[in-house]
Write an enzyme that holds these catalytic residues in place. Structure first.
Site, mmCIF file in Angstrom:
data_model
loop_
_atom_site.group_PDB
_atom_site.id
_atom_site.type_symbol
_atom_site.label_atom_id
_atom_site.label_comp_id
_atom_site.label_asym_id
_atom_site.label_seq_id
_atom_site.Cartn_x
_atom_site.Cartn_y
_atom_site.Cartn_z
ATOM 1 N N ASP A 1 0.894 -1.117 -0.154
ATOM 2 C CA ASP A 1 -0.010 -0.034 -0.042
ATOM 3 C C ASP A 1 0.785 1.242 0.103
ATOM 4 O OD1 ASP A 1 0.934 0.222 2.634
ATOM 5 O OD2 ASP A 1 -1.384 0.305 3.470
ATOM 6 N N CYS B 1 3.533 -2.992 3.985
ATOM 7 C CA CYS B 1 2.812 -2.016 4.268
ATOM 8 C C CYS B 1 3.371 -0.827 5.451
ATOM 9 C CB CYS B 1 1.157 -2.277 4.837
ATOM 10 S SG CYS B 1 0.839 -3.457 6.369
ATOM 11 N N THR C 1 3.035 -1.402 8.790
ATOM 12 C CA THR C 1 3.713 -2.462 9.926
ATOM 13 C C THR C 1 3.779 -4.014 9.277
ATOM 14 O OG1 THR C 1 1.047 -2.738 10.125
ATOM 15 C CG2 THR C 1 2.099 -1.163 11.554
ATOM 16 N N HIS D 1 11.042 -23.677 8.998
ATOM 17 C CA HIS D 1 9.875 -24.467 9.799
ATOM 18 C C HIS D 1 8.432 -24.178 9.287
ATOM 19 C CE1 HIS D 1 12.425 -24.291 13.770
ATOM 20 N NE2 HIS D 1 13.030 -24.624 12.807
ATOM 21 N N HIS E 1 8.398 -30.846 10.455
ATOM 22 C CA HIS E 1 7.687 -29.355 9.958
ATOM 23 C C HIS E 1 6.490 -29.533 9.024
ATOM 24 C CE1 HIS E 1 10.525 -27.425 12.561
ATOM 25 N NE2 HIS E 1 11.581 -28.019 11.842
HETATM 26 C C1 RB5 Z 1 -1.739 2.663 6.518
HETATM 27 O O1 RB5 Z 1 -1.677 4.034 7.240
HETATM 28 C C2 RB5 Z 1 -1.462 1.764 7.380
HETATM 29 O O2 RB5 Z 1 -2.571 1.440 8.264
HETATM 30 C C3 RB5 Z 1 -1.183 0.547 6.719
HETATM 31 O O3 RB5 Z 1 -0.074 0.558 5.843
HETATM 32 C C4 RB5 Z 1 -0.663 -0.936 7.510
HETATM 33 O O4 RB5 Z 1 0.166 -0.650 8.428
HETATM 34 C C5 RB5 Z 1 -1.738 -1.685 7.817
HETATM 35 O O5 RB5 Z 1 -1.573 -2.641 8.611
#
Ligand code: RB5
Length: 148
Positions: free
Chosen positions: A8, A65, A67, A98, A133
């Protein structure tokens, strides 16, 4: 090895960095977007990559993304996908050895590009260990069938 890539807006820059790294290795990949830092919805891109990997069109996928969590959760909804959200090299290697992870999920806002590329390198070059595994992977597949 053919890699499907997606992100994203929160993972766009790191996806571009990873593309440069794959180019330097001469690896084949397809970029499923996004194409810039305009706000988009991460499930759209994670789904495209997960479907391409699950269908066998690509051997592995890498999603980014902010996170790594949103794209990872989304990808794991697709049957046959084992997406590993990794922020360190040890986990990245273990996710291959694994868990036979077929998608690597990274967070651009969590790790820097240097560590991210070390994780990508380790993840792409580590083989699944099989043995006990495989039995555990089979159990995951059974759960997937039961709840799909
Ligand atoms: C976008 O702002 C953010 O929410 C997305 O990149 C991600 O971290 C979601 O899990």
């Amino acid at each position: 090895m053919k890699i499907a890539l997606g992100s994203d807006h929160g993972g766009f820059q790191l996806k571009e960095t990873i593309k440069g790294f794959l180019d330097s290795l001469g690896m084949e990949y397809k970029d499923y977007g996004t194409i810039n830092e305009d706000s988009v919805d991460y499930p759209d891109f994670a789904l495209d990559v997960a479907k391409a990997v699950a269908a066998g069109e690509y051997n592995k996928g890498i999603l980014v993304c902010g996170t790594g969590i949103g794209v990872g959760i989304t990808a794991n909804k697709v049957s046959g996908i084992r997406a590993a959200i990794c922020g360190d090299v040890f986990s990245a290697k273990a996710s291959r050895e694994h868990n036979d992870a077929n998608i690597l999920s990274l967070g651009q806002r969590v790790i820097g590009p240097g560590l991210a590329l070390e994780i990508v390198k380790a993840w792409l070059t580590t083989e699944f260990a099989g043995g006990r595994h495989q039995r555990r992977i089979d159990k995951i597949s059974d759960i997937e069938k039961e709840y799909s």
